[in-house]
Write an enzyme that holds these catalytic residues in place. Sequence first.
Site, PDB file in Angstrom:
ATOM      1  N   ASP A  94       0.885  -1.168   0.208  1.00  0.00           N
ATOM      2  CA  ASP A  94      -0.141  -0.043  -0.087  1.00  0.00           C
ATOM      3  C   ASP A  94       0.813   1.198   0.180  1.00  0.00           C
ATOM      4  O   ASP A  94       2.093   1.173  -0.027  1.00  0.00           O
ATOM      5  CB  ASP A  94      -1.177  -0.155   1.047  1.00  0.00           C
ATOM      6  CG  ASP A  94      -0.218  -0.024   2.555  1.00  0.00           C
ATOM      7  OD1 ASP A  94       0.914   0.377   2.560  1.00  0.00           O
ATOM      8  OD2 ASP A  94      -0.874  -0.063   3.537  1.00  0.00           O
ATOM      9  N   SER A  95       0.246   2.450  -0.055  1.00  0.00           N
ATOM     10  CA  SER A  95       1.173   3.635  -0.266  1.00  0.00           C
ATOM     11  C   SER A  95       1.470   4.252   0.980  1.00  0.00           C
ATOM     12  O   SER A  95       2.210   5.243   1.276  1.00  0.00           O
ATOM     13  CB  SER A  95       0.253   4.619  -1.071  1.00  0.00           C
ATOM     14  OG  SER A  95      -0.868   5.182  -0.297  1.00  0.00           O
ATOM     15  N   GLY A  97      -0.815   5.769   2.837  1.00  0.00           N
ATOM     16  CA  GLY A  97      -1.807   6.878   3.148  1.00  0.00           C
ATOM     17  C   GLY A  97      -2.662   6.603   4.215  1.00  0.00           C
ATOM     18  O   GLY A  97      -3.217   7.411   5.029  1.00  0.00           O
ATOM     19  N   PHE A  98      -3.284   5.263   4.053  1.00  0.00           N
ATOM     20  CA  PHE A  98      -4.347   4.925   5.137  1.00  0.00           C
ATOM     21  C   PHE A  98      -3.915   4.999   6.617  1.00  0.00           C
ATOM     22  O   PHE A  98      -4.383   5.622   7.476  1.00  0.00           O
ATOM     23  CB  PHE A  98      -4.901   3.491   4.821  1.00  0.00           C
ATOM     24  CG  PHE A  98      -5.743   2.978   5.776  1.00  0.00           C
ATOM     25  CD1 PHE A  98      -7.273   3.407   5.845  1.00  0.00           C
ATOM     26  CD2 PHE A  98      -5.532   2.320   6.878  1.00  0.00           C
ATOM     27  CE1 PHE A  98      -8.198   3.036   6.620  1.00  0.00           C
ATOM     28  CE2 PHE A  98      -6.487   1.786   7.832  1.00  0.00           C
ATOM     29  CZ  PHE A  98      -7.754   2.213   7.626  1.00  0.00           C
ATOM     30  N   ASP A 148      -2.892   8.448  -1.443  1.00  0.00           N
ATOM     31  CA  ASP A 148      -4.185   9.022  -1.528  1.00  0.00           C
ATOM     32  C   ASP A 148      -4.417   9.406  -0.226  1.00  0.00           C
ATOM     33  O   ASP A 148      -4.092   9.267   0.820  1.00  0.00           O
ATOM     34  CB  ASP A 148      -5.274   7.955  -2.188  1.00  0.00           C
ATOM     35  CG  ASP A 148      -5.294   6.774  -1.251  1.00  0.00           C
ATOM     36  OD1 ASP A 148      -4.279   6.492  -0.683  1.00  0.00           O
ATOM     37  OD2 ASP A 148      -6.384   6.239  -1.055  1.00  0.00           O
ATOM     38  N   GLN A 191     -11.250   7.096  -5.091  1.00  0.00           N
ATOM     39  CA  GLN A 191     -12.064   7.516  -3.853  1.00  0.00           C
ATOM     40  C   GLN A 191     -13.283   8.294  -3.972  1.00  0.00           C
ATOM     41  O   GLN A 191     -13.738   8.201  -5.100  1.00  0.00           O
ATOM     42  CB  GLN A 191     -11.024   8.570  -3.173  1.00  0.00           C
ATOM     43  CG  GLN A 191      -9.900   7.729  -2.701  1.00  0.00           C
ATOM     44  CD  GLN A 191     -10.160   6.982  -1.228  1.00  0.00           C
ATOM     45  OE1 GLN A 191     -11.147   7.072  -0.854  1.00  0.00           O
ATOM     46  NE2 GLN A 191      -8.931   6.502  -0.568  1.00  0.00           N
ATOM     47  N   GLY A 218     -11.474   3.967   0.628  1.00  0.00           N
ATOM     48  CA  GLY A 218     -12.537   4.631   1.257  1.00  0.00           C
ATOM     49  C   GLY A 218     -13.702   3.798   1.657  1.00  0.00           C
ATOM     50  O   GLY A 218     -14.868   4.520   1.872  1.00  0.00           O
ATOM     51  N   ASP A 268      -8.022  -7.462   0.296  1.00  0.00           N
ATOM     52  CA  ASP A 268      -6.956  -7.673   1.699  1.00  0.00           C
ATOM     53  C   ASP A 268      -7.849  -7.050   2.778  1.00  0.00           C
ATOM     54  O   ASP A 268      -8.766  -5.987   2.635  1.00  0.00           O
ATOM     55  CB  ASP A 268      -5.738  -6.736   1.313  1.00  0.00           C
ATOM     56  CG  ASP A 268      -5.999  -5.539   1.776  1.00  0.00           C
ATOM     57  OD1 ASP A 268      -5.610  -5.098   2.875  1.00  0.00           O
ATOM     58  OD2 ASP A 268      -6.558  -4.527   1.169  1.00  0.00           O
ATOM     59  N   CYS A 308      -7.786 -27.884   6.969  1.00  0.00           N
ATOM     60  CA  CYS A 308      -6.403 -27.261   7.576  1.00  0.00           C
ATOM     61  C   CYS A 308      -5.600 -27.816   8.422  1.00  0.00           C
ATOM     62  O   CYS A 308      -6.247 -28.690   9.223  1.00  0.00           O
ATOM     63  CB  CYS A 308      -6.802 -25.813   7.913  1.00  0.00           C
ATOM     64  SG  CYS A 308      -7.107 -25.642   9.484  1.00  0.00           S
ATOM     65  N   CYS A 311      -7.399 -27.845  12.258  1.00  0.00           N
ATOM     66  CA  CYS A 311      -8.625 -28.819  12.157  1.00  0.00           C
ATOM     67  C   CYS A 311      -8.216 -30.171  12.318  1.00  0.00           C
ATOM     68  O   CYS A 311      -9.042 -30.997  12.750  1.00  0.00           O
ATOM     69  CB  CYS A 311      -9.718 -28.376  11.344  1.00  0.00           C
ATOM     70  SG  CYS A 311     -10.213 -26.592  11.875  1.00  0.00           S
TER      71      CYS A 311
END
Length: 379
Positions: A94-95, A97-98, A148, A191, A218, A268, A308, A311
């Site tokens: 990711d950038s 930004g978040f 962003d 966005q 967003g 994600d 899995c 389990c």
Amino acid sequence: MSAIRYELIKTDKQTGARLGKIHTPHGTFDTPMFMPVGTLATVKTMSPEELKAMGAGIILSNTYHLWLRPGEELIREAGGLHKFMNWDQPILTDSGGFQVFSLSKMRDIKEEGVHFRNHLNGDKLFLSPEKAIQIQNALGSDIMMSFDECPPYPASHEYMKKSVERTSRWAERGLKAHERPEDQGLFGIVQGGAYEDLRAQSAKDLVSLDFPGYSIGGLSVGEPKDVMNRVLEHTTPLLPANKPRYLMGVGSPDSLIDGVIRGVDMFDCVLPTRIARNGTCMTSSGRLVIKNAKFTHDFRPIDENCDCYTCKNYSRAYIRHLIRCEETFGIRLTTYHNLHFLLNLMKQVRGAIMEDRLADFREEFFEQYGFNRPDAKNF
């Protein structure tokens, strides 16, 4: 030539959902795909070998966190993020930004970028569109994100309009700063909040810049799920059909299926790993909170329909004991199960698209999981 190429395999006749492949410099992965989140160059408690075994075709790492620790130059020195973390398959970053907007209580948004405080020690920092690209170029991820702004929900139309316009300008600046377009594919991020006119404007701006892929940001920031679905229905048709579409930060089983139906290829979220650390497990019949006393003498697996590692080998009673005692192995077991559950769900979704029965699959899954009940609980 772009580093990223989307290949459409099939379209579901019931819903229009897409089955495809995304080709990257570090291999190809099937879509729709859920991406486990490895914030600090590791998916918490999981080894790369375990992630591959459960079918993770691509993982995500966080630019902001890696910039702060250990620093992008150290990772460049190690030969890039793939070598640093011993992962030879695709990586998306990711950038940052978040994280800037969610972790820093003090921030000042300017046209040149964002001034903010380091959430670890309070130091003053500055992140610009160019700097975000520079860091990601050093990391060497296969897929990068434009810088962003992530406004909170709800935000006024006036504020969101200014934010969308700024994000579009930042996207253009980031594209110009990108030094490795043949090695790394840079996505633009649409966005606009819940405003359809602003989503349309954002998509138009970014499509004109001809990114190799597009993210939808967003969403999953507090808005009702019907709002998210409405925005997706409006937005995905505005994006090129020959390029990947990535819905950021979404990972609940119902939202994954509904996102695929609305044309999304990639997702994600930290949800499966975060709730696993608290002992909450995803199962074929709904959410299971392993700490509950009723599992004290329950020697069945977490999910009797799951194959899995967790389990096949361990009981609810044992895992409950580990989680209550805060043993790391307990967190490993619940994390493995939750990631396997979502990756297997996406495998089932791909199979349903291949058989032209995704709408039927959704109905069956929602009924079994309990999403159709009036008292259904969201994660």
